[in-house]
Design a protein around this motif. Structure first.
Motif, PDB file in Angstrom:
ATOM      1  N   LEU A 192       1.350  11.604   4.962  1.00 24.90           N
ATOM      2  CA  LEU A 192       0.760  10.305   4.668  1.00 24.90           C
ATOM      3  C   LEU A 192       0.130   9.728   5.937  1.00 24.90           C
ATOM      4  O   LEU A 192       0.628   9.961   7.042  1.00 24.90           O
ATOM      5  CB  LEU A 192       1.829   9.350   4.135  1.00 24.90           C
ATOM      6  N   THR A 214      -9.269   7.311   6.554  1.00 23.84           N
ATOM      7  CA  THR A 214      -8.624   7.733   5.321  1.00 23.84           C
ATOM      8  C   THR A 214      -9.561   7.457   4.151  1.00 23.84           C
ATOM      9  O   THR A 214     -10.537   6.716   4.277  1.00 23.84           O
ATOM     10  CB  THR A 214      -7.304   6.987   5.109  1.00 23.84           C
ATOM     11  N   VAL A 231      -5.807   5.296  -0.239  1.00 19.05           N
ATOM     12  CA  VAL A 231      -5.136   4.724   0.934  1.00 19.05           C
ATOM     13  C   VAL A 231      -6.172   4.361   1.993  1.00 19.05           C
ATOM     14  O   VAL A 231      -5.925   4.484   3.189  1.00 19.05           O
ATOM     15  CB  VAL A 231      -4.066   5.697   1.501  1.00 19.05           C
ATOM     16  N   LEU A 290       2.025   1.963   1.011  1.00 20.93           N
ATOM     17  CA  LEU A 290       2.135   3.405   0.747  1.00 20.93           C
ATOM     18  C   LEU A 290       2.891   3.670  -0.550  1.00 20.93           C
ATOM     19  O   LEU A 290       2.524   4.563  -1.319  1.00 20.93           O
ATOM     20  CB  LEU A 290       2.823   4.105   1.920  1.00 20.93           C
ATOM     21  N   LYS A 348       0.364   2.857  -3.391  1.00 24.24           N
ATOM     22  CA  LYS A 348      -0.869   3.625  -3.515  1.00 24.24           C
ATOM     23  C   LYS A 348      -0.681   5.132  -3.362  1.00 24.24           C
ATOM     24  O   LYS A 348      -1.466   5.905  -3.939  1.00 24.24           O
ATOM     25  CB  LYS A 348      -1.890   3.140  -2.470  1.00 24.24           C
ATOM     26  N   ALA A 349       0.316   5.556  -2.590  1.00 20.99           N
ATOM     27  CA  ALA A 349       0.534   6.993  -2.407  1.00 20.99           C
ATOM     28  C   ALA A 349       1.566   7.543  -3.375  1.00 20.99           C
ATOM     29  O   ALA A 349       1.568   8.737  -3.666  1.00 20.99           O
ATOM     30  CB  ALA A 349       0.968   7.280  -0.965  1.00 20.99           C
ATOM     31  N   ASN A 392      -0.063   4.676  -8.978  1.00 23.97           N
ATOM     32  CA  ASN A 392      -1.512   4.541  -9.165  1.00 23.97           C
ATOM     33  C   ASN A 392      -1.894   3.392 -10.095  1.00 23.97           C
ATOM     34  O   ASN A 392      -3.010   3.360 -10.611  1.00 23.97           O
ATOM     35  CB  ASN A 392      -2.104   5.854  -9.672  1.00 23.97           C
ATOM     36  N   SER A 394      -6.974   6.421  -9.793  1.00 19.13           N
ATOM     37  CA  SER A 394      -6.026   5.395  -9.379  1.00 19.13           C
ATOM     38  C   SER A 394      -6.674   4.038  -9.589  1.00 19.13           C
ATOM     39  O   SER A 394      -7.906   3.906  -9.562  1.00 19.13           O
ATOM     40  CB  SER A 394      -5.640   5.578  -7.907  1.00 19.13           C
ATOM     41  N   VAL A 400      -9.036   9.673  -6.746  1.00 15.73           N
ATOM     42  CA  VAL A 400      -8.137   9.916  -5.617  1.00 15.73           C
ATOM     43  C   VAL A 400      -8.777  10.996  -4.742  1.00 15.73           C
ATOM     44  O   VAL A 400      -8.912  12.146  -5.169  1.00 15.73           O
ATOM     45  CB  VAL A 400      -6.745  10.367  -6.106  1.00 15.73           C
ATOM     46  N   GLU A 413      -7.921  11.373  -1.178  1.00 17.74           N
ATOM     47  CA  GLU A 413      -7.046  11.831  -0.098  1.00 17.74           C
ATOM     48  C   GLU A 413      -6.251  13.046  -0.597  1.00 17.74           C
ATOM     49  O   GLU A 413      -5.452  12.924  -1.535  1.00 17.74           O
ATOM     50  CB  GLU A 413      -6.111  10.711   0.322  1.00 17.74           C
ATOM     51  N   VAL A 457      -2.311  12.767  -0.827  1.00 19.98           N
ATOM     52  CA  VAL A 457      -1.913  11.785  -1.842  1.00 19.98           C
ATOM     53  C   VAL A 457      -2.138  12.353  -3.236  1.00 19.98           C
ATOM     54  O   VAL A 457      -1.309  12.160  -4.138  1.00 19.98           O
ATOM     55  CB  VAL A 457      -2.696  10.467  -1.649  1.00 19.98           C
TER      56      VAL A 457
END
Length: 372
Positions: free
Chosen positions: A17, A28, A32, A248, A251-252, A255, A323, A333, A335, A338
């Protein structure tokens, strides 16, 4: 005050992360990214003023860098003989040293702090030279016997960190777009917007830090980036401690946003109540098992919606790669780590939904009926 801002490990793909500095540095991607963090600070933490302060101070630092780079170009354009090795190189050396340091350093860590100190020292020395009659009289005099003054980050040779640099006409280049007055206005805007008591967007900082900043700007006339170092580090550590872990998690690991979670909770409870009411009615009416199979629909809807509220995650939306930014506003999404994390949690959530849903359906479908 030494900065405790972390240094990003690398610019390649992360198998972890991101940290707060990477988010603030726009390294990022969704969900995120900085835009998502801004929305989280605004809608969830209700403290977006702290983030705006950090971003405005960073913008002030960029403005100072841009000013010094343009100043260096104006010196070279106005005095081309400096590049031939003749005459005084005092101003050119100071600007050259800063340009090399700021170009080679990353945005964080010890070397970045060294570069920022050099920039602040140059701006302070330029301010001192403008208010010094002695320096104004001799600013255009070439004196090769005099050792060139250096800013504070070049003090290893024994030069005084407070030695003023010669006066430089910052408007000598027609391409000069940032004036020193712009830097001063930027520093005062930060002070009057965020720091003074009763300010429009006042943030809470230790009184000692507030007093130091106010004294440096209003009494000493400073506008260099180091003026805000202590406040910037304090705000960063506060966001890292109080807001970033929750960001985090939201969002990680999830969603969906809070309004969606509440809507799913209410709808799921209604659906589950309707499924239980229908199941008991059909049992006490001694309906056939084929008729009772229709109970699968409300049970599935109710269990699914309640599970998404509990996990803060819509598993089907996660597997599709989306998300929620804000209520009913979706984005992909991007990332990689993630995306992988959300997919794992989505599969685990679907497994629990299937188990609970199957247990409820089997219980109310296969239990013997009895007409009352």
């Amino acid at each position: 005050m030494a900065s405790r801002t972390p240094t990003p490990d690398s610019t390649g793909p992360r198998d972890r992360l991101p940290n707060l500095f990477e988010v603030l540095s726009r390294r990022t991607t969704a969900p995120v990214d900085l835009f998502s963090f801004y929305i989280y600070m605004r809608d969830v933490q209700r403290s977006v003023d702290y983030l705006d302060f950090w971003l405005d101070v960073s913008q002030h630092m960029s403005l100072c860098r841009h000013y010094v780079r343009e100043l260096r170009r104006s010196v070279l354009i106005g005095t081309p003989e400096l590049e031939k090795g003749g005459g005084s190189k005092r101003s050119s050396q100071i600007l050259d040293n800063f340009e090399r340091n700021s170009a080679d350093q990353g945005p964080s860590g010890h070397r970045h702090r060294q570069s920022e100190s050099g920039l602040s020292a140059f701006l302070r020395n330029e301010t001192a030279s403008k208010h010094s009659p002695k320096n104004s009289q001799h600013s255009n005099r070439s004196d090769t016997s005099e050792a060139p003054p250096r800013p504070s980050y070049m003090t290893e040779n024994g030069n005084s960190p407070n030695t003023p640099s010669p006066q430089i006409n910052s408007n000598s280049s027609p391409e000069h777009t940032v004036a020193r007055a712009d830097i001063r206005a930027s520093a005062e805007k930060i002070l009057y917007t965020y720091l003074l008591p009763g300010a429009e967007r006042e943030i809470i900082l230790p009184q000692g830090i507030l007093n130091d900043i106010t004294n440096n700007i209003e009494k000493e006339g400073r506008d260099d980036p180091e003026v805000f170092d202590a406040a910037k580090d304090y705000v960063f550590q506060a966001m890292e401690r109080d807001a970033f872990p929750g960001f985090l998690r939201a969002k990680a690991l999830g969603n969906i946003v809070a309004p969606s979670m509440m809507l799913r909770l209410i709808t799921g409870l209604i659906a589950l109540f309707g499924a239980l009411w229908t199941a008991f009615v059909l049992i006490f009416l001694n309906a056939s098992r084929s008729t009772r199979c229709w109970e699968i629909l409300p049970f599935t809807v109710g269990v699914y919606l309640l599970a998404t509220h509990q996990y803060m995650l819509d598993p089907l939306m996660a597997l599709a790669g989306y998300s929620e930014y804000t209520f009913m506003s979706f984005s992909r999404v991007k990332e990689p780590f993630v995306r992988k994390l959300l997919n794992k949690r989505a599969l685990m959530c679907l497994a629990w939904i299937a188990v609970v849903d199957a247990a409820l359906c089997c219980l109310f479908i296969f239990v013997p009926g009895k007409r009352l």
